[in-house]
Design a protein around this motif. Structure first.
Motif, mmCIF file in Angstrom:
data_model
loop_
_atom_site.group_PDB
_atom_site.id
_atom_site.type_symbol
_atom_site.label_atom_id
_atom_site.label_comp_id
_atom_site.label_asym_id
_atom_site.label_seq_id
_atom_site.Cartn_x
_atom_site.Cartn_y
_atom_site.Cartn_z
ATOM 1 N N GLY A 85 0.594 -1.117 0.245
ATOM 2 C CA GLY A 85 -0.172 0.385 -0.055
ATOM 3 C C GLY A 85 0.755 1.122 0.008
ATOM 4 O O GLY A 85 2.089 1.449 -0.045
ATOM 5 N N SER A 86 0.200 2.675 0.217
ATOM 6 C CA SER A 86 0.668 3.760 0.190
ATOM 7 C C SER A 86 0.434 4.530 1.260
ATOM 8 O O SER A 86 -0.791 4.405 1.870
ATOM 9 C CB SER A 86 0.432 4.461 -1.227
ATOM 10 O OG SER A 86 0.871 3.659 -2.384
ATOM 11 N N LEU A 87 1.260 5.458 1.666
ATOM 12 C CA LEU A 87 1.013 6.394 2.680
ATOM 13 C C LEU A 87 1.751 7.749 2.289
ATOM 14 O O LEU A 87 2.894 7.574 1.689
ATOM 15 C CB LEU A 87 1.339 6.044 4.111
ATOM 16 C CG LEU A 87 0.361 5.316 4.750
ATOM 17 C CD1 LEU A 87 1.193 4.999 6.190
ATOM 18 C CD2 LEU A 87 -0.865 5.765 5.314
ATOM 19 N N THR A 88 1.099 8.836 2.519
ATOM 20 C CA THR A 88 1.628 10.256 2.369
ATOM 21 C C THR A 88 2.139 10.874 3.770
ATOM 22 O O THR A 88 0.968 11.133 4.425
ATOM 23 C CB THR A 88 1.012 10.985 1.261
ATOM 24 O OG1 THR A 88 0.772 10.493 0.230
ATOM 25 C CG2 THR A 88 1.815 12.537 1.266
ATOM 26 N N LYS A 94 14.630 3.572 -2.419
ATOM 27 C CA LYS A 94 14.661 4.359 -3.877
ATOM 28 C C LYS A 94 13.970 3.652 -4.756
ATOM 29 O O LYS A 94 13.626 2.509 -4.659
ATOM 30 C CB LYS A 94 16.267 3.832 -4.144
ATOM 31 C CG LYS A 94 17.285 5.116 -3.746
ATOM 32 C CD LYS A 94 18.758 4.782 -4.330
ATOM 33 C CE LYS A 94 19.514 5.677 -3.669
ATOM 34 N NZ LYS A 94 21.029 5.607 -4.027
ATOM 35 N N GLY A 95 13.114 4.403 -5.409
ATOM 36 C CA GLY A 95 12.323 3.769 -6.394
ATOM 37 C C GLY A 95 10.737 3.612 -5.805
ATOM 38 O O GLY A 95 9.872 3.258 -6.549
ATOM 39 N N ARG A 96 10.645 3.696 -4.595
ATOM 40 C CA ARG A 96 9.420 3.431 -3.559
ATOM 41 C C ARG A 96 8.751 4.865 -2.948
ATOM 42 O O ARG A 96 7.631 4.904 -3.042
ATOM 43 C CB ARG A 96 9.451 2.288 -2.732
ATOM 44 C CG ARG A 96 10.077 1.035 -3.266
ATOM 45 C CD ARG A 96 9.762 -0.172 -2.237
ATOM 46 N NE ARG A 96 10.957 0.102 -1.159
ATOM 47 C CZ ARG A 96 10.367 0.354 0.230
ATOM 48 N NH1 ARG A 96 8.963 0.256 0.443
ATOM 49 N NH2 ARG A 96 11.156 0.349 1.024
ATOM 50 N N MET A 114 5.099 7.732 -0.181
ATOM 51 C CA MET A 114 5.603 6.310 0.131
ATOM 52 C C MET A 114 4.755 5.221 -0.341
ATOM 53 O O MET A 114 3.425 5.014 -0.248
ATOM 54 C CB MET A 114 5.501 6.039 1.603
ATOM 55 C CG MET A 114 6.548 6.958 2.610
ATOM 56 S SD MET A 114 6.646 6.427 4.313
ATOM 57 C CE MET A 114 4.977 6.486 4.914
ATOM 58 N N ASP A 115 5.023 4.522 -1.366
ATOM 59 C CA ASP A 115 4.534 3.311 -2.179
ATOM 60 C C ASP A 115 5.142 2.157 -1.801
ATOM 61 O O ASP A 115 6.225 1.897 -1.584
ATOM 62 C CB ASP A 115 4.456 3.816 -3.704
ATOM 63 C CG ASP A 115 3.717 5.250 -4.157
ATOM 64 O OD1 ASP A 115 4.295 5.934 -4.672
ATOM 65 O OD2 ASP A 115 2.680 5.467 -3.476
ATOM 66 N N SER A 116 4.317 0.945 -2.477
ATOM 67 C CA SER A 116 4.889 -0.247 -2.151
ATOM 68 C C SER A 116 5.373 -0.447 -0.846
ATOM 69 O O SER A 116 6.679 -1.062 -0.846
ATOM 70 C CB SER A 116 6.065 -0.471 -3.451
ATOM 71 O OG SER A 116 5.420 -0.152 -4.740
#
Length: 115
Positions: free
Chosen positions: A16-19, A64-66, A82-84
């Motif tokens: 999942g993702s969060l900001t 990095k990349g996520r 923040m992804d993956s």
């Protein structure tokens, strides 16, 4: 004097993702680096990402990349997308704001990633 306030943590499933968002306010001339650190359970606090006043960006290797750091220079805000997310991303995330070579810290926000 500067106040640093984070928001946006929470519980999310792996993948999942969060900001996270951080706002700096108070009486100061200019901010240098705005950064995100984290401290996982039983671990030392580590630098996750930062963005300098000149726009240079740093990410620790594991994100990095996520993760993506973005900064609003006019409003003194820094966000961390923040992804993956992985369970090992779990921890308390702290915002740090550099003024006159000194880091000023927020209170932290909890991020928990369940497997």
């Amino acid at each position: 004097q500067v106040q640093v306030v984070e928001s946006g943590g929470g519980l999310v499933q792996a993948g999942g993702s969060l900001t996270l968002s951080c706002a700096a306010s108070g009486s100061f001339y200019s901010i240098g680096v705005m950064a995100w650190y984290r401290q996982g359970p039983g671990k030392q606090r580590e630098l996750v990402a930062h963005k300098t006043s000149g726009g240079s960006v740093y990410y620790t290797g594991s994100v990095k990349g996520r993760f993506t750091i973005d900064r609003d220079y006019a409003r003194n805000i820094v966000n961390l997308q923040m992804d993956s997310l992985k369970p090992e991303d779990t921890g308390v995330y702290y915002c740090a704001v550099e003024l006159d070579t000194k880091l000023n810290w927020g209170q932290g926000t909890q991020v928990t990633v369940s497997s």
